[in-house]
Design a protein around this motif. Structure first.
Motif, PDB file in Angstrom:
ATOM      1  N   PHE A  84       0.839  -1.178   0.000  1.00 43.70           N
ATOM      2  CA  PHE A  84       0.000   0.000   0.000  1.00 43.70           C
ATOM      3  C   PHE A  84       0.885   1.242   0.000  1.00 43.70           C
ATOM      4  O   PHE A  84       1.987   1.224   0.508  1.00 43.70           O
ATOM      5  N   GLU A  85       0.351   2.290  -0.557  1.00 41.50           N
ATOM      6  CA  GLU A  85       1.120   3.526  -0.657  1.00 41.50           C
ATOM      7  C   GLU A  85       1.522   4.009   0.715  1.00 41.50           C
ATOM      8  O   GLU A  85       0.740   3.989   1.635  1.00 41.50           O
ATOM      9  N   GLN A  86       2.763   4.450   0.817  1.00 48.40           N
ATOM     10  CA  GLN A  86       3.231   4.916   2.106  1.00 48.40           C
ATOM     11  C   GLN A  86       2.789   6.358   2.369  1.00 48.40           C
ATOM     12  O   GLN A  86       2.660   6.759   3.496  1.00 48.40           O
ATOM     13  N   ARG A  87       2.568   7.121   1.261  1.00 47.57           N
ATOM     14  CA  ARG A  87       2.157   8.507   1.471  1.00 47.57           C
ATOM     15  C   ARG A  87       0.660   8.620   1.262  1.00 47.57           C
ATOM     16  O   ARG A  87       0.072   7.887   0.490  1.00 47.57           O
ATOM     17  N   SER A  88       0.094   9.608   1.905  1.00 45.66           N
ATOM     18  CA  SER A  88      -1.357   9.764   1.873  1.00 45.66           C
ATOM     19  C   SER A  88      -1.845  10.089   0.468  1.00 45.66           C
ATOM     20  O   SER A  88      -1.313  10.972  -0.195  1.00 45.66           O
ATOM     21  N   SER A  89      -2.870   9.392   0.034  1.00 46.10           N
ATOM     22  CA  SER A  89      -3.423   9.697  -1.288  1.00 46.10           C
ATOM     23  C   SER A  89      -4.248  10.964  -1.227  1.00 46.10           C
ATOM     24  O   SER A  89      -4.425  11.633  -2.251  1.00 46.10           O
ATOM     25  N   PHE A  90      -4.741  11.292  -0.064  1.00 50.62           N
ATOM     26  CA  PHE A  90      -5.438  12.573   0.092  1.00 50.62           C
ATOM     27  C   PHE A  90      -4.491  13.685  -0.293  1.00 50.62           C
ATOM     28  O   PHE A  90      -4.822  14.559  -1.081  1.00 50.62           O
TER      29      PHE A  90
END
Lengths: 686, 141
Positions: A6-12
């Motif tokens: 899963f992406e480590q940085r926020s997709s928001f």
């Protein structure tokens, strides 16, 4: 830590950043759009400005030229030639200056520039010509005749041609400038809305972009969250099979993944909890079933019919440890091959059966599958295979920390036997142990009650027996005394009655003494008063005393003793033991001789009382030393059955041994072995 | 009576002279020997501004009240003086071109034509000619 994948940085943040970048880009685009669309605008305005300037300049030039022209006409009339010339020169300067300026502005207009150059050239000719005229006039300085005037006028005309050329060029420039300006203005006017259109278009594009991309992005986001909310709600309602869909591998996706993970764990927990509850219910059920089972038969029924059923047991059994701890008696089995049942009434504790191992090591043996069975207990694997057993649990049965047997549960499927399951089986085994133990106690109690009842009936009978003749005799006596008939009450008769009474009373006394002894022994009050006793003396004495009594039953005593054997014993009690043995011999082997032997065996004294009666079978040999036990045979030989019990207690209180050796039909030999070296620590109380 | 006859004769002569027509003259440096009527009109109306060899064409006109002008306008341009006036006003406004310079008499005309290599003008038909100018034939005449 966020889950792998899963992406480590926020997709928001990423989305926001993307939108901000988009906004920035559109902003920049907008700026550029406005700038470039205005460029033409501004360029147009600049051109207009230039045109305007040029127009002004050319107008001024034309004006000055006209004024020059006018003043030149006066040359002929006026005498102020120099003044006119001065004015003319000044005008020319102005014209030249303005022309030069115009040329600067006309740099980007080749046609205009060309025209200006041509005008410039014409004006040069004009100037030259006029200067020549001036020079002529000024130099000559005389009165003019008509011919001269005509000549001057002619020259002026020539000059005027050049002026006219210049004017034509300038006017032409002006016309084209005006036309150009008009078209420029018209262009500007027509395009006045361009910046607005550009910005509006860009704004529309931007907003469409934001709407579509942004909305779809937001929708995906909200879908992810919505899914998660739905899943949470479902789980809260109790549906633990629900898993949320992972739409994107962003932080929401990560959260969803972890959520699903959590629900997995919850579901496992729930399953385990249910299982635990089931097991507790099962245990309670089993306990309630056991609570109603009193006898061991009932307990076994509960085990084999109910417990096995509830546990899903395919085959099983209960074994009980023998007293010597070397064998396991198979109490009951179920589900195994008949062959097995027949060939194994009992098994050695060292045999290769799982239950033997369990009992021997006091530790449960769990066999999860066929492979494990084959590895650890190869002997058993064939039996299990035939019985279609794939797993089994063999547990020891323990009560009050003492092992008394084992129980086997065998299953037709493979099992994992995790810790919870093992605990469960251990709890069941404990229930079975307690139930069996209780049933044993119950049976013992029942047995004890039976024995007691029997004893009471025998006791009452035995106690009454001597009293009955006694009573009859005294009643007879009372009757006779009442009658007053003293003839029948002879001294001989009286003596007979008294002696008989004495015997009966003795008999009663003995019986009562026995009872008291038993009661003392039971309450732990049997105490020994030791003294040095010569056993050979005692034997001789008792034998001589009892000789009479045994004669009654036609038995004789044959003594065999070798030496003097002395020790510290309670004389009365040892006598009691000996007497009891003799009495028994007389009872059960009437008419046959009784052999008494006294020997020393190391530091033990051994008394043997052997009869030639029917003998005692193995079954009874152990029993006869118990309370109220007598050999069960057809003849009712009377007595309470306490003699041997009391004897045993006395002998054992002396730290000795009493036992019997007998075979049916070959009489019985009772052995009493007493230690001769008495030490305080050796003595025991019954 | 005599004065009447002399007057009449003079008048006729004058008129005869008027009726003799106009002559197109060019600078003697001009290489052409003949041009057409239409060309004359074009030159005058400044529709053509250069000679074939590139020299600047410069037409000279006569004063409004001269008979030669009237004849010239009638014969070569087929327009009235008024029409010409309006024409030149329009030209000035829309092209910046000025009307050709108007000369008082034949002598001055000849003098001017001789001054410019590309000059062209017209004089009365019986003009004796002058230095630096030459008559140019009209095609079709």
């Amino acid at each position: 830590m966020i889950t792998q994948g899963f992406e480590q940085r926020s997709s928001f943040v990423k989305r926001l950043r993307a939108i901000m970048v988009a906004i920035g880009l559109f902003f920049l685009l907008g700026m550029f759009g406005i700038y470039f669309s205005s460029q033409g605008f501004l360029q147009g305005l600049q051109d207009l400005n230039e045109d305007n300037k040029l127009l002004n300049l050319t107008s001024q030039i034309l004006e000055v030229l006209s004024s020059s022209d006018e003043s030149l006409q006066k040359i002929v009339e006026s005498s102020k030639t120099k003044d006119i010339r001065f004015t003319f020169r000044e005008n020319q300067k102005v014209i030249k200056a303005q022309l030069n300026e115009s040329l600067v502005y006309a740099k980007r207009k080749p046609d205009t520039y060309k025209s200006l150059i041509s005008a410039q050239s014409s004006l040069k000719h004009y100037e030259d010509n006029v200067e020549r005229i001036f020079t002529n006039i000024i130099v000559n300085k005389r009165e003019y005749g008509e011919k001269d005037i005509e000549a001057i006028k002619s020259e002026l005309l020539v000059s005027s041609q050049f002026a006219m050329d210049a004017k034509e060029s300038l006017r032409n420039i002006q016309i084209s400038l005006r036309f150009h300006s008009e078209s420029l203005f018209s262009n500007i006017y027509h395009n006045r809305f361009r910046p607005l259109i550009v910005t509006t278009t860009l704004s529309i594009i931007f907003f469409s972009f934001v709407m579509t991309v942004g909305l779809s992005s937001a929708r995906r986001l909200s879908n992810s969250i919505f899914n998660l909310t739905k899943a949470t709600d479902a789980v809260a309602q109790g549906d633990l099979s629900f898993r949320a869909e992972i739409i994107e591998k962003d932080e929401i996706g990560g959260l969803t993944y972890e959520f699903n993970h959590m629900v997995d764990a919850l579901q496992d927990n729930q399953t385990q909890l249910r299982q635990a509850i089931d097991r507790v219910s099962t245990l309670q059920y089993i306990t309630s079933l056991f609570s109603e089972a009193l006898s061991s038969h009932e307990v076994y029924d509960v085990i084999f019919n109910k417990v096995f059923k509830v546990l899903g047991v395919r085959a099983g059994g209960v074994v009980v440890l023998s007293d010597d701890g070397k064998n396991l008696e198979v109490k009951r089995v179920q589900g195994y091959e008949d062959a097995v049942k027949k060939t194994l009434p009992s098994i050695s504790i060292h045999s290769g059966f799982p239950i033997a191992s369990a009992v021997a090591n006091r530790k449960a043996v769990y066999l999860e599958n066929e492979k494990v069975i084959k590895e650890q207990f190869p002997e058993t694997s064939e039996i299990y295979l035939k019985a279609k057993i794939k797993s089994s649990a063999s547990l020891p049965l323990i009560i009050s920390n003492e092992i008394f047997g084992g129980i086997i549960f065998s299953f037709s499927n493979e099992r994992t036997f995790d810790q919870d399951e093992r605990d469960f089986f251990a709890a069941i085994a404990q229930q079975c142990s307690q139930a069996l133990h209780r049933s044993q106690l119950y049976e013992n109690a029942q047995q004890a009650i039976l024995v007691r009842d029997e004893f009471l009936s025998i006791a009452s009978h035995e106690l009454r027996t001597p009293l009955t003749p006694l009573k009859i005799q005294f009643q007879g006596l009372v009757r006779q005394l009442k009658k007053g008939d003293s003839s029948l009450i002879t001294p001989e008769r009286l003596m007979k009655i008294v002696e008989s009474s004495d015997r009966q009373i003795n008999r009663l006394t003995n019986l009562i003494d026995d009872l008291l002894d038993v009661s003392r022994i039971t309450s732990g009050k049997l105490s020994l008063s030791r003294e040095t006793v010569d056993l050979s003396e005692m034997v001789t004495e008792v034998c001589s005393q009892y000789g009479h009594q045994l004669n009654h039953v036609n038995s004789s005593i044959l003594i065999e003793k070798n030496e003097k054997i002395s020790g510290a014993f309670d004389k009365v009690r040892i006598e009691q033991v000996f007497i009891n043995l003799l009495t028994n011999a007389g009872k059960y082997a009437a008419g046959k001789p009784v052999h008494v032997t006294l020997t020393r065996l190391g530091d033990m004294a051994q008394i043997i009382v052997r009869d030639e009666g029917n003998g005692i079978d193995k079954e009874n040999q152990a029993r006869i030393f118990d309370r109220f036990e007598r050999v069960r045979d057809k003849d009712n030989v009377g007595g309470l059955g306490l003699g041997l019990y009391i004897s045993k207690q006395i002998v054992e209180a002396h730290a000795g041994r009493i036992y019997v050796q007998s075979e049916l039909g070959k009489g019985a030999a009772f052995f009493v072995e007493l230690p001769l070296n008495f030490k305080e620590s050796q003595s025991g109380h019954a | 009576m005599k004065y009447l006859i002399i007057f009449l004769f003079y008048f006729t002569a004058i008129n005869a002279r008027a009726e003799t027509g106009v002559m197109i003259i060019v600078n003697e440096a001009n290489s052409l020997t003949e041009i057409s009527e239409d060309q004359v009109a074009d030159f005058f109306l400044k529709k053509t501004k250069t000679w074939p060899d590139g020299t600047t064409l410069r037409f000279f006109d006569r004063d409004d009240d001269s008979s030669e002008r009237q004849i010239f306008l009638r014969d070569y341009l087929h327009k009235t003086a008024r029409e010409m006036e309006i024409f030149w006003i329009g030209q000035k406004l829309y092209t910046g071109l000025s009307a050709p310079t108007q000369i008082k008499n034949d002598m001055t005309m000849a003098a001017l034509v001789s001054r410019f290599p590309g000059a062209i003008g017209y004089v009365s038909a019986d003009f004796p000619g002058g230095k630096g100018v030459k008559r140019i034939a009209i095609k079709g005449n």
